[in-house]
Every structure is written in structure tokens, then in C-alpha cells.
Design an enzyme around this catalytic site. Structure first.
Site, PDB file in Angstrom:
ATOM      1  N   ARG A 159      47.246  46.641  43.036  1.00 20.97           N
ATOM      2  CA  ARG A 159      46.395  45.495  43.350  1.00 20.97           C
ATOM      3  C   ARG A 159      46.819  44.261  42.564  1.00 20.97           C
ATOM      4  O   ARG A 159      46.775  43.142  43.079  1.00 20.97           O
ATOM      5  CB  ARG A 159      44.930  45.842  43.088  1.00 20.97           C
ATOM      6  CG  ARG A 159      43.966  44.789  43.611  1.00 20.97           C
ATOM      7  CD  ARG A 159      42.542  45.288  43.582  1.00 20.97           C
ATOM      8  NE  ARG A 159      42.053  45.551  42.230  1.00 20.97           N
ATOM      9  CZ  ARG A 159      40.829  45.998  41.960  1.00 20.97           C
ATOM     10  NH1 ARG A 159      39.985  46.262  42.944  1.00 20.97           N
ATOM     11  NH2 ARG A 159      40.446  46.209  40.718  1.00 20.97           N
TER      12      ARG A 159
ATOM     13  N   LYS B  17      41.958  39.751  42.704  1.00 19.39           N
ATOM     14  CA  LYS B  17      41.105  39.644  41.523  1.00 19.39           C
ATOM     15  C   LYS B  17      41.514  38.435  40.676  1.00 19.39           C
ATOM     16  O   LYS B  17      41.882  38.540  39.498  1.00 19.39           O
ATOM     17  CB  LYS B  17      41.162  40.940  40.716  1.00 19.39           C
ATOM     18  CG  LYS B  17      39.848  41.272  40.007  1.00 19.39           C
ATOM     19  CD  LYS B  17      39.814  42.704  39.589  1.00 19.39           C
ATOM     20  CE  LYS B  17      38.558  43.054  38.795  1.00 19.39           C
ATOM     21  NZ  LYS B  17      37.321  42.813  39.549  1.00 19.39           N
TER      22      LYS B  17
ATOM     23  N   GLU C  38      30.097  41.175  49.834  1.00 23.69           N
ATOM     24  CA  GLU C  38      30.021  42.023  48.657  1.00 23.69           C
ATOM     25  C   GLU C  38      29.093  41.417  47.632  1.00 23.69           C
ATOM     26  O   GLU C  38      28.685  40.261  47.730  1.00 23.69           O
ATOM     27  CB  GLU C  38      31.404  42.285  48.057  1.00 23.69           C
ATOM     28  CG  GLU C  38      32.104  41.094  47.473  1.00 23.69           C
ATOM     29  CD  GLU C  38      33.453  41.481  46.848  1.00 23.69           C
ATOM     30  OE1 GLU C  38      33.553  41.461  45.613  1.00 23.69           O
ATOM     31  OE2 GLU C  38      34.388  41.800  47.601  1.00 23.69           O
TER      32      GLU C  38
END
Length: 394
Positions: A139, A241, A277
Site C-alpha cells: 500500500r 494513506k 468510510e
């Protein structure tokens, strides 16, 4: 399947490090170069770490029974750097402390930075376990590409996590008392005045022992559906992120908490009717035998816990769907729960939308509890790992 390394296996040479200092170049960042590090093993860590007044096995004096989710100063951090267009140097451990950054650093001026989160656990028989660290590495590589940054190789990332966990092993809580949270950071540290990619980058990892993320502990969450502010938009960085994703959420989160809510649930930025989310975690809904979660289509972070819960749920016989979910579907759900590295699997007791409070099933014998028990059992070595998710480091 459990991957193993010896107590100090796969550990690179440990030296004192200061941001901006020079270190010799190394080819050890290449994938699969673990044997190079293994040869430096126990003697490297024993001989080169700075002298300490305490034993590595000494209890640090933490009240493990009342551990929350806050920063606690620990012993060591990992750091490495690279210049633009090159590979990261061989990383080094040093005492935890401040780092030096230019006021013109890319991360400070333009937010060119990423972070990850993973945990180390102590099993009942004393083993130290990591949960799917390679997924965090993957990621980070994806996020780095989006943010025009170099990134450590998958092997270098995982090896760095192992080193940092082992060096801070006395801070890993006893079995069942919490975990050691590891925070890998990737940032543009080089000076840049005009808008552009920084000329130099730092990759570092620091740690802290943690308990429950939410102050409610294991109590059900109370979410507030945010309609004024957006978390992410199509084409943005919601799917990686990035450090830039989180500060804009502080205002709605602070406002929600002042009203007694646990966290904020965001809707899509275009139609304001599809759930996306929570500010700190992914969300799932259950209706009958069907578990659904919003598809990771670029505005939603594809969490490692989310991915794991999807696999576990399917193995347990549930039909799992990743798709667009309307707020009306959530209101009609039997159960709602959140997932994330920090939160684990957290049941949602209620969601408040347009002044209406909708309550959901929680407690024993719920699906979220079933999934939580399985996931935590695997993470802590209580349930046999048949997927190769667990990396044993001691």
C-alpha cells in the site's frame, strides 16, 4: 503457514543516525536480499546499539491494564533516506528522538508524505507476531507512486518493521493486554520552494504500545453521518494513506465528539447519499447473510483489516459484496461494524442521520463479534494461521 526469523535474524547493522548525516550506499534494498542482513544477526544488535541503563527484558513500568491509544516514548526508531531517482540506503536504528528537517522540506510545505500503521503482538507462549506487514508495504508503494515519491522495496519495508519491533520488544504488551503499534512514515525531506517533488526523502518507523483506539473500549460506537464536509473526492488521494487526508477531518470529528459521538461517517462528495468510510476506519453493513462494504474505487482506503475480514467472512459462509451502498441501506441493516488496524473490528451501536438515531444489533452472538474473535485469534496465535498472514519474529 508462519514465516520465521531468528531473534535477531534479518537485522541490518545498527548505528546511531541523525537525519541529514551521511551513510554508505548499499544494494540491500533489493527485494529478496534478506540473507545479507541475516549475516549481521545478533552481534550487530548487541554490539552497536547505544548503551542502555536497563535490560531489554525489563518491564518498562507501563500499566498494561489501563493502556489507551496515545503516544508513549519508546526506545528505538528506524530511519533511512534517499535522493530523488535513487533507492533507499540501508536503514539504521537509533534512539527515539527528534529529527531535523529544513523549513523548506516538501512534507512541510506541500504535504508530500504518507504513513502506514501495523502492529506487533505477544502470544500466550511469548512469541512476537506481526500481521500481514507486506500488505502495508504494498500500500505504501502504491501511495508513493500517487504522491511522486520513491518508496522502500517490500522486503526492505518488512525487514525494517521487524528490526524496529525487535529493538522495542520490551514495549510489546503481555498477551491480551494490547499491542505495539508501528508507524512507518515516508516523507519529502528535501528543500523545495516551487511546487514540485522534493529532492530527498526519509523513511522512518517509530512505535508505541497501545490499547483500544476508541475511549469507549469495546463498547459499541455511535457514529454521526457528516453532510457538510467531505473526506475525499474522485481523482483525489482518498485511496492512499496520504498525510494530507487527515487534518481536514479534524473539524468535523471534533464537532462530532463534542456532541457525544465516537466518530464521523462520510458520504460521497458528489451525490451525498452513498456511504464511504469513517474518518479512522472502513465500514461494513450486514443484512441477512450478506455483508457489504463500499468498494475501494479511489476515494476509500483499502484497509489491511478490511481485506482480511472480507476473506474471513467468505470462509465463514457469508456472501460478501464490495459495491456502492446507499445511506438508506445502512439504515435498514441488521448490523454495522468498522474495521482498521487501530480499531480492529468495532461494532456500531447507532448511526445518527438528519437528526434520526438508528440503532443496530450488538453484543454476543453477533456477526461482528464472530469475525473479531477469528481475526484476533489469528493475530495473537490462538487460531492456526492457514493463510500465511502471520510473521513470527522471535
Amino acid at each position: 503457514m508462519i514465516q520465521r526469523c531468528t531473534r535477531f535474524g534479518n537485522c541490518k547493522l545498527v548505528q546511531s543516525f541523525r537525519a541529514g548525516s551521511s551513510s554508505s550506499p548499499s544494494s540491500s534494498s533489493k527485494i529478496g536480499d534478506y540473507h545479507r542482513f541475516a549475516s549481521q544477526a545478533s552481534s550487530s544488535l548487541q554490539q552497536v546499539l547505544e548503551p542502555s541503563t536497563y535490560s531489554d527484558d525489563e518491564n518498562p513500568g507501563v500499566d498494561w491494564d489501563n493502556l489507551g491509544f496515545y503516544m508513549m516514548r519508546t526506545d528505538y526508531m528506524y530511519m533511512t533516506k534517499c535522493t530523488k531517482g535513487e533507492c533507499f540506503e540501508q536503514g539504521q536504528l537509533s534512539r527515539y528522538g527528534n529529527i531535523e528537517l529544513s523549513p523548506a522540506a516538501g512534507v512541510l510545505n506541500y504535504g508530500q508524505g504518507l504513513f502506514e500503521g501495523t502492529k506487533a503482538y505477544r502470544s500466550e507462549d511469548g512469541r512476537l507476531l506481526l500481521f500481514r506487514p507486506e500488505q502495508n508495504a504494498i500500500r505504501m508503494k502504491m501511495g508513493a507512486e500517487r504522491m511522486c515519491m520513491p518508496s522502500p522495496s517490500i522486503d526492505q519495508f518488512v525487514d525494517a518493521v521487524k528490526q524496529t519491533a525487535i529493538a522495542n520488544k520490551r514495549w510489546i504488551p503481555p498477551a491480551g493486554k494490547g499491542s505495539l503499534y508501528l508507524r512507518p512514515l515516508l516523507m519529502g525531506s528535501g528543500q523545495i520552494l516551487g511546487l514540485g517533488a522534493a529532492p530527498e526523502y526519509i523513511f522512518l518507523i517509530y512505535v508505541s504500545p497501545v490499547g483500544n483506539y476508541f475511549k469507549e473500549g469495546f463498547a459499541p460506537l455511535n457514529l454521526y453521518v457528516e453532510e457538510e464536509f467531505d473526506r475525499a473526492s474522485r481523482g483525489g488521494t482518498g485511496g492512499v494513506k496520504s498525510v494530507t487526508n487527515y487534518a481536514p477531518g479534524l473539524k468535523p470529528l471534533t464537532r462530532a465528539k463534542s456532541r457525544g459521538f465516537s466518530d464521523v461517517l462520510y458520504l460521497d462528495s458528489v451525490n451525498k447519499k452513498f456511504i464511504e468510510e469513517v474518518s479512522s476506519c472502513n465500514i461494513f453493513i450486514l443484512k441477512g447473510n450478506v455483508i457489504a462494504s463500499p468498494a475501494a474505487n479511489g476515494t476509500i482506503l483499502e484497509g489491511v483489516t478490511r481485506k482480511s475480514i472480507i476473506d474471513i467472512a467468505r470462509e465463514n459462509g457469508y456472501q460478501v459484496e464490495e459495491r456502492v451502498i446507499t445511506i438508506d441501506e445502512l439504515i435498514d441493516a441488521d448490523e454495522v461494524f468498522c474495521t482498521g488496524t487501530a480499531v480492529g473490528v468495532a461494532p456500531v451501536g447507532s448511526v445518527t442521520y438528519k437528526g434520526q438515531r438508528i440503532e443496530f444489533k450488538t453484543g454476543p452472538h453477533t456477526v461482528s463479534q464472530e469475525l473479531y474473535t477469528t481475526l484476533e485469534g489469528i493475530k495473537r496465535g490462538l487460531i492456526k494461521d492457514n493463510k500465511g498472514w502471520i510473521v513470527e519474529i522471535d
